[in-house]
Design an enzyme around this catalytic site. Sequence first.
Site, PDB file in Angstrom:
ATOM      1  N   LYS A   1      -7.560  37.463  28.780  1.00 32.11           N
ATOM      2  CA  LYS A   1      -6.288  36.721  28.792  1.00 32.11           C
ATOM      3  C   LYS A   1      -5.564  36.918  27.451  1.00 32.11           C
ATOM      4  CE  LYS A   1      -4.337  32.123  28.328  1.00 32.11           C
ATOM      5  NZ  LYS A   1      -4.474  30.684  28.302  1.00 32.11           N
TER       6      LYS A   1
ATOM      7  N   THR B   1      -3.254  28.308  24.670  1.00 31.63           N
ATOM      8  CA  THR B   1      -2.923  29.682  24.291  1.00 31.63           C
ATOM      9  C   THR B   1      -1.936  30.200  25.321  1.00 31.63           C
ATOM     10  OG1 THR B   1      -5.157  29.990  23.432  1.00 31.63           O
ATOM     11  CG2 THR B   1      -3.860  31.974  23.829  1.00 31.63           C
TER      12      THR B   1
ATOM     13  N   LYS C   1      -2.683  33.643  16.679  1.00 31.06           N
ATOM     14  CA  LYS C   1      -3.831  33.584  17.595  1.00 31.06           C
ATOM     15  C   LYS C   1      -4.063  34.931  18.282  1.00 31.06           C
ATOM     16  CE  LYS C   1      -6.642  31.890  20.847  1.00 31.06           C
ATOM     17  NZ  LYS C   1      -7.890  31.198  20.689  1.00 31.06           N
TER      18      LYS C   1
HETATM   19  P1  NAD Z   1      -9.395  24.511  31.659  1.00 36.23           P
HETATM   20  O1  NAD Z   1      -8.997  25.311  32.848  1.00 36.23           O
HETATM   21  O2  NAD Z   1     -10.771  23.953  31.565  1.00 36.23           O
HETATM   22  O3  NAD Z   1      -8.350  23.282  31.461  1.00 36.23           O
HETATM   23  C1  NAD Z   1      -7.015  23.303  31.826  1.00 36.23           C
HETATM   24  C2  NAD Z   1      -6.719  21.969  32.499  1.00 36.23           C
HETATM   25  O4  NAD Z   1      -5.320  21.892  32.774  1.00 36.23           O
HETATM   26  C3  NAD Z   1      -7.447  21.801  33.839  1.00 36.23           C
HETATM   27  O5  NAD Z   1      -8.209  20.612  33.809  1.00 36.23           O
HETATM   28  C4  NAD Z   1      -6.319  21.744  34.874  1.00 36.23           C
HETATM   29  O6  NAD Z   1      -6.602  20.879  35.967  1.00 36.23           O
HETATM   30  C5  NAD Z   1      -5.187  21.217  34.020  1.00 36.23           C
HETATM   31  N1  NAD Z   1      -3.858  21.479  34.578  1.00 36.23           N
HETATM   32  C6  NAD Z   1      -3.399  22.604  35.179  1.00 36.23           C
HETATM   33  N2  NAD Z   1      -2.108  22.448  35.529  1.00 36.23           N
HETATM   34  C7  NAD Z   1      -1.747  21.207  35.139  1.00 36.23           C
HETATM   35  C8  NAD Z   1      -0.537  20.464  35.192  1.00 36.23           C
HETATM   36  N3  NAD Z   1       0.570  20.982  35.757  1.00 36.23           N
HETATM   37  N4  NAD Z   1      -0.523  19.207  34.692  1.00 36.23           N
HETATM   38  C9  NAD Z   1      -1.643  18.668  34.123  1.00 36.23           C
HETATM   39  N5  NAD Z   1      -2.804  19.317  34.033  1.00 36.23           N
HETATM   40  C10 NAD Z   1      -2.859  20.571  34.526  1.00 36.23           C
HETATM   41  O7  NAD Z   1      -9.085  25.439  30.384  1.00 36.23           O
HETATM   42  P2  NAD Z   1      -9.623  25.219  28.888  1.00 36.23           P
HETATM   43  O8  NAD Z   1     -10.827  26.058  28.685  1.00 36.23           O
HETATM   44  O9  NAD Z   1      -9.638  23.765  28.579  1.00 36.23           O
HETATM   45  O10 NAD Z   1      -8.442  25.947  28.086  1.00 36.23           O
HETATM   46  C11 NAD Z   1      -7.189  25.318  27.865  1.00 36.23           C
HETATM   47  C12 NAD Z   1      -6.355  26.227  26.959  1.00 36.23           C
HETATM   48  O11 NAD Z   1      -7.070  26.460  25.746  1.00 36.23           O
HETATM   49  C13 NAD Z   1      -6.076  27.607  27.555  1.00 36.23           C
HETATM   50  O12 NAD Z   1      -4.757  27.974  27.232  1.00 36.23           O
HETATM   51  C14 NAD Z   1      -7.113  28.501  26.888  1.00 36.23           C
HETATM   52  O13 NAD Z   1      -6.678  29.844  26.795  1.00 36.23           O
HETATM   53  C15 NAD Z   1      -7.203  27.853  25.517  1.00 36.23           C
HETATM   54  N6  NAD Z   1      -8.478  28.084  24.817  1.00 36.23           N
HETATM   55  C16 NAD Z   1      -9.661  27.939  25.467  1.00 36.23           C
HETATM   56  C17 NAD Z   1     -10.850  28.160  24.771  1.00 36.23           C
HETATM   57  C18 NAD Z   1     -12.191  28.005  25.458  1.00 36.23           C
HETATM   58  O14 NAD Z   1     -13.211  28.414  24.870  1.00 36.23           O
HETATM   59  N7  NAD Z   1     -12.267  27.424  26.650  1.00 36.23           N
HETATM   60  C19 NAD Z   1     -10.822  28.528  23.416  1.00 36.23           C
HETATM   61  C20 NAD Z   1      -9.592  28.626  22.768  1.00 36.23           C
HETATM   62  C21 NAD Z   1      -8.420  28.407  23.487  1.00 36.23           C
END
Ligand code: NAD
Length: 290
Positions: free
Chosen positions: A237, A87, A162
Amino acid sequence: MKIGFIGLGNMGAPMAANLAKAGHEVAGYDTADVTVDGVKRAESAAEAANGADVVITMLPNGQILRKVAEEIIPTMETGAILLDCSTVDVDSARAVADQAAGSGLRALDAPVSGGIGGAQAGTLTFMVGGDDDAFETAKPLFEIMGQKAVHCGPSGNGQAAKICNNMILGATMIVTCEAFALADKLGLDRQKMFDVVSTSSGYSWSMNAYCPAPGIGPQSPADNDYIPGFAAELMLKDLRLAMQAAEGADADTPLGEAATNLYTEFVENEDGAGRDFSAMLPRFEKRGRS
Ligand code: NAD
C-alpha cells in the site's frame, strides 16, 4: 481536551484507549461494531466530531478520509483541529486540509510509524504536516500516543515523509533478503554475514533492528514464522502511494518502482498476503536467477 476519534481499527482503538487513559474525554466512531475501554461510543462520525477540540481520524485510505471529512467538517467548531493519522495519498491529505481551512478549522496530517505494538505501547512516531500553532496544540496528544513527533512542514508533508521513509524501507528490506539468499549460495554463514553487515556500511534498520533471517540478530517476525509485524500488503500500500506521488511530482524512482513490482508479485501472485514484509527472504531462498 474533548476528542472525537474516527476509525477504531488495529491502530485507532489502542490510540483512542491511550488518550482516554490519560484523562481526555474521547468519543469514538467506527462503521464496525467496536467498543474501546474508556471511549464513549458515538452513533456517527458527525456525532463523534461535534463539539470536539480535536478530531482524530485513523482510516484505511484517502477516499474514505475524504468521505468522512465531508461529513464531519460542517459539524466542527471554528478553530478545532482535524488530525488525520491514517496513511493516505499526499493529494487527499492536501485536499482535506484545504477544505478544513475553508471552514475555519486547522488541519494536520500525521501518519505514524511503529505499528500495532507502538500504538498499544504509546510509542509511535508521528510525521506531521500543517501549521505551527496546530502542531503545538496537538503536541500533548502526540506525547501520549507516541514518543516522537516531527513537524515536517505544511499540509501533506507528513504523508510525504511517511512514503519516502517506507520506499527506503521496502527497497532496503528486499536487498537485505537478496543478500542473505546470495550469502547462502556462496556458503557464507548467516550469523557471520549479520556480524559483518550490521557493523559495516551495509547496515540498515532492516538488517540491524528487524533482521529477516530467523535466529539472527534481535527478535523479529522472522523468529515467529513471519507472522506480521508489518504485513507485506501494508508495505505494498505504502509503495503504491509513493509511486502515485512520484508520478504526480515527476520524480524518477526506479528502485521504488522495482520494490513496488516485487511486493505486488509477492502479495498478489505468491504467498505474501498475510505474511510479514520480511518474508521476502524465504521467497528469494527458493529462487534462482530465472
Ligand atoms: P484497520 O483496517 O484495522 O482499521 C481501520 C478502521 O476504519 C476499521 O475498523 C474500519 O471499520 C474503520 N472504517 C472504515 N471506514 C470507516 C468510516 N467511513 N467511518 C468510520 N470508520 C471506518 O487498519 P489499521 O491497521 O488500524 O490502519 C489504519 C491506518 O493506519 C491505515 O491508513 C494504515 O495504512 C495506517 N498504518 C497502519 C499500520 C499497521 O501496522 N497496522 C502502521 C502504520 C500505519
